[in-house]
Motif scaffolding. Structure first.
Motif, PDB file in Angstrom:
ATOM      1  N   VAL A  48       0.844  -1.190   0.000  1.00 35.01           N
ATOM      2  CA  VAL A  48       0.000   0.000   0.000  1.00 35.01           C
ATOM      3  C   VAL A  48       0.880   1.241   0.000  1.00 35.01           C
ATOM      4  O   VAL A  48       1.596   1.503   0.968  1.00 35.01           O
ATOM      5  CB  VAL A  48      -0.950   0.014   1.220  1.00 35.01           C
ATOM      6  CG1 VAL A  48      -1.784   1.293   1.215  1.00 35.01           C
ATOM      7  CG2 VAL A  48      -1.866  -1.203   1.205  1.00 35.01           C
ATOM      8  N   HIS A  49       0.850   1.962  -1.119  1.00 39.75           N
ATOM      9  CA  HIS A  49       1.574   3.226  -1.232  1.00 39.75           C
ATOM     10  C   HIS A  49       0.589   4.366  -0.994  1.00 39.75           C
ATOM     11  O   HIS A  49      -0.366   4.544  -1.761  1.00 39.75           O
ATOM     12  CB  HIS A  49       2.212   3.360  -2.623  1.00 39.75           C
ATOM     13  CG  HIS A  49       3.542   2.682  -2.735  1.00 39.75           C
ATOM     14  ND1 HIS A  49       3.687   1.319  -2.651  1.00 39.75           N
ATOM     15  CD2 HIS A  49       4.803   3.191  -2.923  1.00 39.75           C
ATOM     16  CE1 HIS A  49       4.980   1.016  -2.791  1.00 39.75           C
ATOM     17  NE2 HIS A  49       5.678   2.137  -2.949  1.00 39.75           N
ATOM     18  N   PHE A  50       0.835   5.095   0.056  1.00 38.32           N
ATOM     19  CA  PHE A  50      -0.092   6.167   0.439  1.00 38.32           C
ATOM     20  C   PHE A  50       0.714   7.205   1.207  1.00 38.32           C
ATOM     21  O   PHE A  50       1.399   6.868   2.168  1.00 38.32           O
ATOM     22  CB  PHE A  50      -1.189   5.555   1.338  1.00 38.32           C
ATOM     23  CG  PHE A  50      -2.358   6.463   1.632  1.00 38.32           C
ATOM     24  CD1 PHE A  50      -3.056   7.098   0.615  1.00 38.32           C
ATOM     25  CD2 PHE A  50      -2.779   6.655   2.951  1.00 38.32           C
ATOM     26  CE1 PHE A  50      -4.154   7.909   0.897  1.00 38.32           C
ATOM     27  CE2 PHE A  50      -3.881   7.465   3.239  1.00 38.32           C
ATOM     28  CZ  PHE A  50      -4.567   8.096   2.203  1.00 38.32           C
ATOM     29  N   LYS A  97       6.715   5.472   5.593  1.00 38.58           N
ATOM     30  CA  LYS A  97       7.407   6.684   5.146  1.00 38.58           C
ATOM     31  C   LYS A  97       7.997   6.401   3.779  1.00 38.58           C
ATOM     32  O   LYS A  97       8.725   5.423   3.618  1.00 38.58           O
ATOM     33  CB  LYS A  97       8.529   7.028   6.136  1.00 38.58           C
ATOM     34  CG  LYS A  97       9.386   8.211   5.696  1.00 38.58           C
ATOM     35  CD  LYS A  97      10.592   8.424   6.610  1.00 38.58           C
ATOM     36  CE  LYS A  97      11.805   7.665   6.097  1.00 38.58           C
ATOM     37  NZ  LYS A  97      13.081   8.139   6.701  1.00 38.58           N
ATOM     38  N   HIS A  98       7.655   7.222   2.795  1.00 36.43           N
ATOM     39  CA  HIS A  98       8.254   7.064   1.457  1.00 36.43           C
ATOM     40  C   HIS A  98       9.427   8.021   1.334  1.00 36.43           C
ATOM     41  O   HIS A  98       9.836   8.633   2.333  1.00 36.43           O
ATOM     42  CB  HIS A  98       7.180   7.270   0.369  1.00 36.43           C
ATOM     43  CG  HIS A  98       7.542   6.667  -0.947  1.00 36.43           C
ATOM     44  ND1 HIS A  98       7.856   7.409  -2.055  1.00 36.43           N
ATOM     45  CD2 HIS A  98       7.666   5.373  -1.327  1.00 36.43           C
ATOM     46  CE1 HIS A  98       8.150   6.593  -3.070  1.00 36.43           C
ATOM     47  NE2 HIS A  98       8.036   5.351  -2.652  1.00 36.43           N
ATOM     48  N   HIS A  99       9.984   8.164   0.113  1.00 35.95           N
ATOM     49  CA  HIS A  99      11.208   8.964  -0.044  1.00 35.95           C
ATOM     50  C   HIS A  99      11.044  10.425   0.401  1.00 35.95           C
ATOM     51  O   HIS A  99      12.027  11.093   0.724  1.00 35.95           O
ATOM     52  CB  HIS A  99      11.675   8.960  -1.510  1.00 35.95           C
ATOM     53  CG  HIS A  99      11.815   7.598  -2.127  1.00 35.95           C
ATOM     54  ND1 HIS A  99      12.161   6.479  -1.391  1.00 35.95           N
ATOM     55  CD2 HIS A  99      11.671   7.175  -3.414  1.00 35.95           C
ATOM     56  CE1 HIS A  99      12.217   5.429  -2.207  1.00 35.95           C
ATOM     57  NE2 HIS A  99      11.916   5.830  -3.438  1.00 35.95           N
ATOM     58  N   ASP A 100       9.814  10.942   0.398  1.00 32.22           N
ATOM     59  CA  ASP A 100       9.575  12.337   0.802  1.00 32.22           C
ATOM     60  C   ASP A 100       9.734  12.552   2.303  1.00 32.22           C
ATOM     61  O   ASP A 100       9.719  13.685   2.783  1.00 32.22           O
ATOM     62  CB  ASP A 100       8.159  12.749   0.384  1.00 32.22           C
ATOM     63  CG  ASP A 100       7.152  11.714   0.823  1.00 32.22           C
ATOM     64  OD1 ASP A 100       6.816  11.677   2.014  1.00 32.22           O
ATOM     65  OD2 ASP A 100       6.749  10.891  -0.024  1.00 32.22           O
ATOM     66  N   PHE A 183      13.050  -2.804   2.591  1.00 30.69           N
ATOM     67  CA  PHE A 183      14.069  -1.759   2.423  1.00 30.69           C
ATOM     68  C   PHE A 183      14.189  -1.420   0.950  1.00 30.69           C
ATOM     69  O   PHE A 183      14.623  -2.256   0.144  1.00 30.69           O
ATOM     70  CB  PHE A 183      15.425  -2.243   2.938  1.00 30.69           C
ATOM     71  CG  PHE A 183      15.454  -2.468   4.421  1.00 30.69           C
ATOM     72  CD1 PHE A 183      15.362  -1.398   5.304  1.00 30.69           C
ATOM     73  CD2 PHE A 183      15.557  -3.745   4.946  1.00 30.69           C
ATOM     74  CE1 PHE A 183      15.383  -1.602   6.672  1.00 30.69           C
ATOM     75  CE2 PHE A 183      15.585  -3.954   6.321  1.00 30.69           C
ATOM     76  CZ  PHE A 183      15.493  -2.879   7.186  1.00 30.69           C
ATOM     77  N   ASP A 184      13.817  -0.193   0.625  1.00 35.14           N
ATOM     78  CA  ASP A 184      13.832   0.220  -0.777  1.00 35.14           C
ATOM     79  C   ASP A 184      15.262   0.415  -1.287  1.00 35.14           C
ATOM     80  O   ASP A 184      16.134   0.878  -0.559  1.00 35.14           O
ATOM     81  CB  ASP A 184      13.055   1.530  -0.914  1.00 35.14           C
ATOM     82  CG  ASP A 184      12.532   1.712  -2.308  1.00 35.14           C
ATOM     83  OD1 ASP A 184      11.307   1.746  -2.457  1.00 35.14           O
ATOM     84  OD2 ASP A 184      13.344   1.807  -3.243  1.00 35.14           O
ATOM     85  N   GLY A 185      15.439   0.097  -2.582  1.00 37.65           N
ATOM     86  CA  GLY A 185      16.771   0.229  -3.183  1.00 37.65           C
ATOM     87  C   GLY A 185      17.076   1.621  -3.712  1.00 37.65           C
ATOM     88  O   GLY A 185      18.223   1.933  -4.005  1.00 37.65           O
TER      89      GLY A 185
HETATM   90  C1  FUL Z   1      10.995   1.889  -5.696  1.00 36.88           C
HETATM   91  C2  FUL Z   1      10.528   3.276  -5.243  1.00 36.88           C
HETATM   92  O1  FUL Z   1      11.378   4.280  -5.735  1.00 36.88           O
HETATM   93  C3  FUL Z   1       9.123   3.428  -5.734  1.00 36.88           C
HETATM   94  O2  FUL Z   1       8.609   4.700  -5.476  1.00 36.88           O
HETATM   95  C4  FUL Z   1       8.285   2.360  -5.044  1.00 36.88           C
HETATM   96  O3  FUL Z   1       8.231   2.596  -3.658  1.00 36.88           O
HETATM   97  C5  FUL Z   1       8.859   0.988  -5.349  1.00 36.88           C
HETATM   98  C6  FUL Z   1       8.147  -0.119  -4.640  1.00 36.88           C
HETATM   99  O4  FUL Z   1      10.222   0.920  -5.033  1.00 36.88           O
HETATM  100  O5  FUL Z   1      12.322   1.674  -5.503  1.00 36.88           O
END
Ligand code: FUL
Length: 481
Positions: A48-50, A97-100, A183-185
């Motif tokens: 869920v991206h929100f 928390k997303h990149h922002d 953990f996002d790349g």
């Molecule tokens: C990527 C992110 O940069 C996108 O915004 C998203 O969250 C995706 C699942 O992973 O690396």
């Protein structure tokens, strides 16, 4: 008299010899951990991206957006979890928390959060609400906390890593158990960074000191599954389009891989036959073109049929599927997405309605030590702890199912007993036609689960032909639809 006792003695020895316990196959290393096994069984769950992006119509917020933009008008997290449950999903991972850098919970370490938004007059806590709703609907709860933070003034220097760890402590103490940590790349680039408005580069290999962070989390949550490009528990599948390779090894040698490395997509997509660690792939894909909700993409929501294809190229190739379903500005899963999800579930239910192989007679080319424990029937008994195995020196073999009468065959589902490692390298499915065997499908790896789609064909006898395996094949399940 003497002769008689001799006969009895011989019969006794013969019987004990027959009952000799045949030892199970030695595992082919590496094998999955208990927590990885539990994860494999989850098969498909929601992402869920929100965040503020939902309201600013962006994919990557710069980090300078005011918290006041976060203002869902009809927020109902139970609508999300009820929809996901009805769609057959088993869990949910939330972008806390997303990149922002905007936090969906009122973190005590930043002002960039829901506490300064109009949502519930700053008294809301989306993470808590979603966690509770998930549990109420029987969904496991997972956390995404972007390591890259375009809002934080310290990003790129050591104090930020401290900040990131403090937030993990907040989340893991308040929301246990957490089944997965994502953990996002994507790491480093331009951003607001507390007003600096500049580009910051980090060394993906050293900056975060991941071993210390992972140990910290493990101390709080021993069973959490860590996702990152290269594990350590599960790996990225190398694309965001919804598939792992047809050849999909759960094993890989991750020594030189790290989050955000780049150039490793193909490797992640296939794994390595002789990889030294069990790090299965997770397929992440969005139901819409973007990860966040954008009204302009309402007409581009994936159809039930497209989702079904994704299901076959993820779960059907032995991976798990994390399907992103982004709530809209009301704070609801949009009706279009709901319709697609439920349509997808209906297709799965219809196409896999009756396993026509269940409890049907089965015979194998050979059975390990001729023991009833490893006989062919173990693949149609519906028991995931029993399996068919051959003798150690045999790396090929066939398994024949008699459906009793001619039936329409459209899918064959096979599962290896992965507690003993992943083995099969190549196999095919054949049907008997006019006394001859005819190949109708073939594949390479099997792993946790493999589903092969077949041009629908009438058959009474179906067989699985294993033509290559790292060691004796160990198959625990075969289903036919
Ligand atoms: C990527 C992110 O940069 C996108 O915004 C998203 O969250 C995706 C699942 O992973 O690396």
């Amino acid at each position: 008299m003497k002769k008689l006792s001799l006969i009895f003695l011989s019969i006794y020895f013969l019987l004990t010899a027959c009952q000799k316990v045949v030892s199970p196959p030695e595992p082919v290393l590496p094998v999955p951990t208990e927590r990885q096994l539990a994860w494999h069984e989850m098969e498909q769950y929601a992402f869920v991206h929100f965040t503020t992006n939902t309201f600013t119509d962006k994919e990557w917020g710069f980090g300078d957006e005011s918290p006041s933009v976060f203002n869902p008008t009809a927020m109902d997290v139970t609508q999300w979890t009820k929809t996901f449950k009805a769609a057959g999903l088993t869990g949910l991972v939330l972008t806390c928390k997303h990149h922002d850098g905007f936090c969906l919970w009122p973190s005590e370490f930043t002002e960039h959060s829901v506490k300064n938004s109009p949502y519930k007059d700053g008294k809301g806590n989306v993470v808590d609400e979603v966690e509770k709703a998930s549990r109420a609907d029987g969904l496991k709860f997972g956390v995404y906390l972007s390591p890259w933070d375009r809002n934080h003034a310290d990003y790129g220097s050591p104090p930020y890593v401290e900040y990131y760890r403090n937030q993990l402590k907040e989340l893991f103490t308040a929301h246990a158990p957490v089944f997965e940590m994502w953990f996002d790349g994507a790491n480093g680039g331009d951003g607001y960074y507390g007003g600096a408005n500049e580009k910051r580069k980090i060394d993906g290999k050293t900056y975060y000191d991941w071993p210390t962070t992972l140990e910290l989390i493990r101390g709080m949550e021993p069973n959490v599954i860590f996702f990152s490009d290269a594990g350590p528990d599960i790996r990225w599948c190398g694309n965001e389009r919804g598939f792992v390779n047809e050849t999909n090894w759960n094993t890989i040698t991750a020594d030189t891989l790290y989050a955000g490395k780049g150039g490793i997509e193909k490797l992640l997509n296939t794994g390595e036959e002789n990889g030294i660690s069990w790090i299965p792939a997770e397929v992440d894909v969005s139901i819409r073109p973007g990860w966040f909700y954008h009204e302009k993409e309402d007409s581009l929501v994936k159809t039930p049929e497209q989702l079904f294809d994704i299901y076959l190229s993820s779960v059907g190739r032995g991976s798990n599927l994390i399907l992103n379903i982004p709530p809209d500005r009301r704070g609801l899963v949009n009706e279009i997405d709901v319709a697609s999800l439920l349509g997808w579930k209906k297709l799965i239910d219809e196409r896999f309605a009756i396993n026509i192989a269940l409890n049907k007679p089965a015979k194998a080319s050979t059975v390990r030590g001729n023991s009833p424990v490893y006989e062919a029937l173990m693949v149609t008994d519906g028991n995931k702890e029993t399996y068919w195995a051959t003798n150690d020196q045999e790396q090929t073999g066939t398994l024949e199912i008699d459906l009793g009468e001619s039936k329409l065959v459209s899918y064959v589902l096979v599962q290896e007993y992965i507690k003993l490692g992943q083995r099969v390298k190549s196999f095919s499915v054949e049907i008997e036609k006019d006394g001859k065997w005819l190949e109708v499908a073939k594949g390479t790896t099997i792993g946790y689960k493999r589903i092969l789609r077949i041009d629908p064909v009438e058959a009474q006898k179906v067989r699985l032909v294993i033509s290559g395996s790292k060691a004796c094949p160990v198959i625990h399940n075969l289903e036919i639809y």
